[in-house]
Design an enzyme around this catalytic site. Structure first.
Site, PDB file in Angstrom:
ATOM      1  N   THR A 144       0.832  -1.201   0.000  1.00  0.00           N
ATOM      2  CA  THR A 144       0.000   0.000   0.000  1.00  0.00           C
ATOM      3  C   THR A 144       0.870   1.255   0.000  1.00  0.00           C
ATOM      4  O   THR A 144       1.959   1.270   0.588  1.00  0.00           O
ATOM      5  CB  THR A 144      -0.944   0.002   1.222  1.00  0.00           C
ATOM      6  N   SER A 179      -1.632   3.329  10.534  1.00  0.00           N
ATOM      7  CA  SER A 179      -2.557   2.460  11.284  1.00  0.00           C
ATOM      8  C   SER A 179      -1.877   1.108  11.482  1.00  0.00           C
ATOM      9  O   SER A 179      -0.879   0.795  10.808  1.00  0.00           O
ATOM     10  CB  SER A 179      -3.867   2.241  10.502  1.00  0.00           C
ATOM     11  N   TYR A 181      -3.058  -1.617  10.512  1.00  0.00           N
ATOM     12  CA  TYR A 181      -3.156  -2.289   9.207  1.00  0.00           C
ATOM     13  C   TYR A 181      -1.990  -1.886   8.310  1.00  0.00           C
ATOM     14  O   TYR A 181      -1.279  -2.741   7.758  1.00  0.00           O
ATOM     15  CB  TYR A 181      -4.495  -1.956   8.514  1.00  0.00           C
ATOM     16  N   HIS A 182      -1.800  -0.566   8.127  1.00  0.00           N
ATOM     17  CA  HIS A 182      -0.731  -0.123   7.228  1.00  0.00           C
ATOM     18  C   HIS A 182       0.630  -0.642   7.722  1.00  0.00           C
ATOM     19  O   HIS A 182       1.490  -0.994   6.924  1.00  0.00           O
ATOM     20  CB  HIS A 182      -0.728   1.409   7.110  1.00  0.00           C
TER      21      HIS A 182
HETATM   22  P1  NAD Z   1     -11.081  -7.435   0.407  1.00  0.00           P
HETATM   23  O1  NAD Z   1     -11.207  -7.500   1.889  1.00  0.00           O
HETATM   24  O2  NAD Z   1     -12.266  -7.104  -0.414  1.00  0.00           O
HETATM   25  O3  NAD Z   1     -10.474  -8.816  -0.139  1.00  0.00           O
HETATM   26  C1  NAD Z   1      -9.489  -9.547   0.561  1.00  0.00           C
HETATM   27  C2  NAD Z   1      -9.848 -11.026   0.421  1.00  0.00           C
HETATM   28  O4  NAD Z   1      -8.842 -11.801   1.093  1.00  0.00           O
HETATM   29  C3  NAD Z   1     -11.191 -11.366   1.069  1.00  0.00           C
HETATM   30  O5  NAD Z   1     -11.997 -12.077   0.158  1.00  0.00           O
HETATM   31  C4  NAD Z   1     -10.827 -12.201   2.295  1.00  0.00           C
HETATM   32  O6  NAD Z   1     -11.794 -13.179   2.586  1.00  0.00           O
HETATM   33  C5  NAD Z   1      -9.480 -12.798   1.881  1.00  0.00           C
HETATM   34  N1  NAD Z   1      -8.572 -13.109   3.011  1.00  0.00           N
HETATM   35  C6  NAD Z   1      -8.176 -12.263   4.004  1.00  0.00           C
HETATM   36  N2  NAD Z   1      -7.326 -12.901   4.831  1.00  0.00           N
HETATM   37  C7  NAD Z   1      -7.152 -14.155   4.331  1.00  0.00           C
HETATM   38  C8  NAD Z   1      -6.380 -15.273   4.730  1.00  0.00           C
HETATM   39  N3  NAD Z   1      -5.606 -15.255   5.826  1.00  0.00           N
HETATM   40  N4  NAD Z   1      -6.430 -16.409   3.986  1.00  0.00           N
HETATM   41  C9  NAD Z   1      -7.222 -16.466   2.867  1.00  0.00           C
HETATM   42  N5  NAD Z   1      -7.991 -15.440   2.456  1.00  0.00           N
HETATM   43  C10 NAD Z   1      -7.951 -14.288   3.179  1.00  0.00           C
HETATM   44  O7  NAD Z   1      -9.876  -6.399   0.100  1.00  0.00           O
HETATM   45  P2  NAD Z   1      -9.489  -5.675  -1.261  1.00  0.00           P
HETATM   46  O8  NAD Z   1      -9.999  -4.304  -1.227  1.00  0.00           O
HETATM   47  O9  NAD Z   1      -9.797  -6.551  -2.401  1.00  0.00           O
HETATM   48  O10 NAD Z   1      -7.912  -5.599  -1.091  1.00  0.00           O
HETATM   49  C11 NAD Z   1      -7.095  -6.650  -1.563  1.00  0.00           C
HETATM   50  C12 NAD Z   1      -5.632  -6.348  -1.247  1.00  0.00           C
HETATM   51  O11 NAD Z   1      -5.244  -5.125  -1.870  1.00  0.00           O
HETATM   52  C13 NAD Z   1      -5.352  -6.197   0.242  1.00  0.00           C
HETATM   53  O12 NAD Z   1      -4.110  -6.799   0.536  1.00  0.00           O
HETATM   54  C14 NAD Z   1      -5.277  -4.699   0.429  1.00  0.00           C
HETATM   55  O13 NAD Z   1      -4.448  -4.381   1.495  1.00  0.00           O
HETATM   56  C15 NAD Z   1      -4.708  -4.236  -0.899  1.00  0.00           C
HETATM   57  N6  NAD Z   1      -5.125  -2.860  -1.228  1.00  0.00           N
HETATM   58  C16 NAD Z   1      -6.455  -2.545  -1.366  1.00  0.00           C
HETATM   59  C17 NAD Z   1      -6.815  -1.233  -1.679  1.00  0.00           C
HETATM   60  C18 NAD Z   1      -8.250  -0.792  -1.821  1.00  0.00           C
HETATM   61  O14 NAD Z   1      -8.488   0.416  -2.008  1.00  0.00           O
HETATM   62  N7  NAD Z   1      -9.219  -1.689  -1.767  1.00  0.00           N
HETATM   63  C19 NAD Z   1      -5.812  -0.265  -1.851  1.00  0.00           C
HETATM   64  C20 NAD Z   1      -4.473  -0.623  -1.695  1.00  0.00           C
HETATM   65  C21 NAD Z   1      -4.136  -1.932  -1.388  1.00  0.00           C
HETATM   66  N1  USQ Z   2     -11.513   9.800   4.648  1.00  0.00           N
HETATM   67  C1  USQ Z   2     -12.420  10.830   4.780  1.00  0.00           C
HETATM   68  N2  USQ Z   2     -13.739  10.508   4.797  1.00  0.00           N
HETATM   69  C2  USQ Z   2     -14.189   9.236   4.670  1.00  0.00           C
HETATM   70  C3  USQ Z   2     -13.259   8.190   4.512  1.00  0.00           C
HETATM   71  C4  USQ Z   2     -11.914   8.511   4.512  1.00  0.00           C
HETATM   72  O1  USQ Z   2     -12.044  12.007   4.876  1.00  0.00           O
HETATM   73  O2  USQ Z   2     -15.408   9.035   4.700  1.00  0.00           O
HETATM   74  C5  USQ Z   2     -10.074  10.117   4.603  1.00  0.00           C
HETATM   75  C6  USQ Z   2      -9.252   9.392   5.659  1.00  0.00           C
HETATM   76  O3  USQ Z   2      -9.191  10.107   6.859  1.00  0.00           O
HETATM   77  C7  USQ Z   2      -7.903   9.287   4.961  1.00  0.00           C
HETATM   78  C8  USQ Z   2      -8.259   9.185   3.489  1.00  0.00           C
HETATM   79  O4  USQ Z   2      -9.600   9.656   3.366  1.00  0.00           O
HETATM   80  O5  USQ Z   2      -7.163  10.456   5.143  1.00  0.00           O
HETATM   81  C9  USQ Z   2      -8.200   7.785   2.938  1.00  0.00           C
HETATM   82  O6  USQ Z   2      -9.015   6.917   3.711  1.00  0.00           O
HETATM   83  P1  USQ Z   2      -9.611   5.573   3.077  1.00  0.00           P
HETATM   84  O7  USQ Z   2     -10.480   4.922   4.081  1.00  0.00           O
HETATM   85  O8  USQ Z   2     -10.155   5.858   1.733  1.00  0.00           O
HETATM   86  O9  USQ Z   2      -8.268   4.739   2.792  1.00  0.00           O
HETATM   87  P2  USQ Z   2      -7.246   4.021   3.769  1.00  0.00           P
HETATM   88  O10 USQ Z   2      -7.717   3.917   5.146  1.00  0.00           O
HETATM   89  O11 USQ Z   2      -5.893   4.628   3.542  1.00  0.00           O
HETATM   90  O12 USQ Z   2      -7.234   2.539   3.183  1.00  0.00           O
HETATM   91  C10 USQ Z   2      -7.552   2.216   1.831  1.00  0.00           C
HETATM   92  C11 USQ Z   2      -7.738   0.704   1.779  1.00  0.00           C
HETATM   93  C12 USQ Z   2      -6.421   0.034   2.148  1.00  0.00           C
HETATM   94  C13 USQ Z   2      -5.314   0.565   1.246  1.00  0.00           C
HETATM   95  C14 USQ Z   2      -5.231   2.077   1.272  1.00  0.00           C
HETATM   96  C15 USQ Z   2      -4.310   2.628   0.209  1.00  0.00           C
HETATM   97  O13 USQ Z   2      -8.759   0.305   2.674  1.00  0.00           O
HETATM   98  O14 USQ Z   2      -6.545  -1.366   2.014  1.00  0.00           O
HETATM   99  O15 USQ Z   2      -4.089   0.020   1.661  1.00  0.00           O
HETATM  100  O16 USQ Z   2      -6.528   2.623   0.963  1.00  0.00           O
HETATM  101  S1  USQ Z   2      -3.417   4.043   0.773  1.00  0.00           S
HETATM  102  O17 USQ Z   2      -4.363   5.042   1.241  1.00  0.00           O
HETATM  103  O18 USQ Z   2      -2.645   4.499  -0.352  1.00  0.00           O
HETATM  104  O19 USQ Z   2      -2.591   3.595   1.873  1.00  0.00           O
END
Ligand code: NAD
Ligand code: USQ
Length: 382
Positions: A144, A179, A181-182
């Site tokens: 990320t 976070s 998570y991050h």
């Molecule tokens: P999502 O939660 O929709 O999908 C993740 C999938 O992985 C789910 O179907 C879940 O059941 C599965 N999973 C989680 N833990 C598991 C485990 N231990 N074993 C097997 N399956 C497991 O999430 P997403 O939005 O599709 O994101 C996918 C990936 O991309 C994540 O690693 C996330 O961090 C990364 N990512 C997402 C975004 C975004 O904006 N959605 C942005 C940047 C990075």
């Molecule tokens: N935010 C708002 N209002 C909202 C939701 C979010 O102002 O209703 C703000 C948050 O405070 C933050 C920014 O928007 O500053 C982004 O928040 P987000 O929830 O859209 O994204 P984030 O928590 O960073 O996580 C998401 C995905 C995660 C991925 C990440 C990419 O859930 O899996 O890793 O985006 S990045 O942001 O580049 O790290």
């Protein structure tokens, strides 16, 4: 190419599995279904109705003749992963399968521990499985952009040339994530980099920005193939969330001043970036880092873009500045390099008003599914 898509039932993983299958790759999916269980835990849902994974792949086979094999199980369980790897012997392992919500990881101690154990242990198992059963397999790992945080200098792609006390080195770019998570992604990156250096594994860390959108050409082929789309305060992300809020007549929830600036990309580019990484793999022992986003926006800018388009469509929209539940800079510098994927042929789908309009029209169809009390943020960082 034989490709495993772990997390292939999720928001990014499902369209990626379909796209890779359509391109002629031999795709299998691993997923524990934990994301669907978390919906139950949070009393939440995807705004779009989603079919079971079994029905999804059956429909795909019916429409295209292409088979996607599925393995339901948890990457934390090494015996399960070993069996899948022995059976599949993949050439590429696309790893989406992690707990990906920053707010979920900040609910309390249990959720922080769950997030880091699930993500770090799952990823470590994948590294061992590659080493032991498919050493030439290319790991394509979803990281990320949030690993870097918001430093006051331009963000490079993974590495920084440093000169210190007369000596020079190319070092991992400093990480200041926002976070638990991050942070789990930072721990993953360190583990992958170590495995590449010590065991000669080949890996690409895709430091992805925030993904917006809902559908791709493949998910649009039939309602059974519809992708999930999150809107709630825990899993919904900026932009997708704002569009859904405008569709249901709620004020847009900008946290604090709204100067938080992030990298974004269209879901259609997510699937293409994974394909690009798979087709041009890292070298053995190489830990390659791509910053996977195409544009950057501040949160307030996005809210204003959505408001404009929604008003053109006849919706009345106000932008609220809520007290920020997160601890983050609300006004800061952000400049990040993203040329590696562009150099390898990525042709970005940029955010236009029509793209916003398209998502808006798609979500309006399902707006009665929204659970209103899940819209406002409920998790505080403090
Ligand atoms: P999502 O939660 O929709 O999908 C993740 C999938 O992985 C789910 O179907 C879940 O059941 C599965 N999973 C989680 N833990 C598991 C485990 N231990 N074993 C097997 N399956 C497991 O999430 P997403 O939005 O599709 O994101 C996918 C990936 O991309 C994540 O690693 C996330 O961090 C990364 N990512 C997402 C975004 C975004 O904006 N959605 C942005 C940047 C990075
Ligand atoms: N935010 C708002 N209002 C909202 C939701 C979010 O102002 O209703 C703000 C948050 O405070 C933050 C920014 O928007 O500053 C982004 O928040 P987000 O929830 O859209 O994204 P984030 O928590 O960073 O996580 C998401 C995905 C995660 C991925 C990440 C990419 O859930 O899996 O890793 O985006 S990045 O942001 O580049 O790290």
């Amino acid at each position: 190419m034989k490709i495993i898509v772990a997390g292939g039932d999720g928001f990014c993983g499902w369209p990626t599995a379909l796209y890779l299958s359509k391109q002629g790759h031999d795709v299998s999916i691993i997923d524990s279904m934990v994301r669907r269980k978390i919906d139950d835990e949070l009393h939440s849902n995807s705004i779009t109705p989603i079919a079971s994974l079994e029905d999804r792949v059956a429909k795909w086979k019916e429409l295209t003749g292409k088979e996607i094999r599925t393995y339901e199980g948890d990457l934390q369980h090494y015996d399960f992963l070993q069996q899948v790897m022995e059976q599949e012997k993949p050439e590429a392992f696309v790893h989406f399968a992690e707990q990906r919500s920053a707010p979920y990881s900040m609910i309390d101690r249990e959720h922080a521990v769950y997030t880091q154990v699930n993500n770090v242990v799952g990823n470590l198992n994948v590294l061992y499985a590659i080493k032991e059963m498919a050493p030439d397999c290319h790991l394509i790992k979803l990281g990320t952009m949030g690993e870097y945080g918001t430093p006051n200098i331009p963000i490079e792609e993974g590495y920084l040339e440093v000169e210190h006390k007369g000596r020079k080195d190319r070092l991992p770019f400093p990480k200041q994530p926002g976070s638990f998570y991050h942070l789990s992604k930072v721990h993953d990156s360190h583990n992958i980099m170590f495995a590449c250096r010590v065991w000669g594994i080949r890996a690409t860390d895709l430091n992805q920005g925030i993904v917006y959108g809902l559908d791709t050409n493949e998910t649009n082929m039939d309602p059974v193939l519809t992708n999930r789309l999150d809107y709630d305060g825990v899993f919904g992300t900026a932009l997708n969330r704002f569009i859904i809020q405008s569709a249901i007549g709620r004020n847009l929830t900008v946290y604090g001043k709204g100067g938080q600036t992030r990298g974004f990309l269209n879901l259609e580019d997510t699937v293409r970036c994974v394909e690009i990484a798979a087709e041009k793999p890292a070298e053995p022992g190489e830990f390659r880092v791509f910053n996977q986003f195409t544009e950057d926006f501040s949160v307030l800018e996005l809210a204003e873009r959505v408001k404009k388009v929604a008003e053109e469509e006849g919706y009345h929209v106000d932008v609220d500045h809520l007290e920020n539940p997160r601890v983050e800079l609300e006004e800061h510098f952000l400049e990040a390099v993203n040329t590696n994927l562009l150099d390898l042929g990525l042709e970005p789908h940029f955010l236009t008003d029509d793209v916003i309009r398209h998502i808006l029209k798609a979500v309006i169809e399902h707006k009665e599914r929204v659970i209103e009390e899940n819209v406002l943020p409920s998790v505080s960082w403090k």
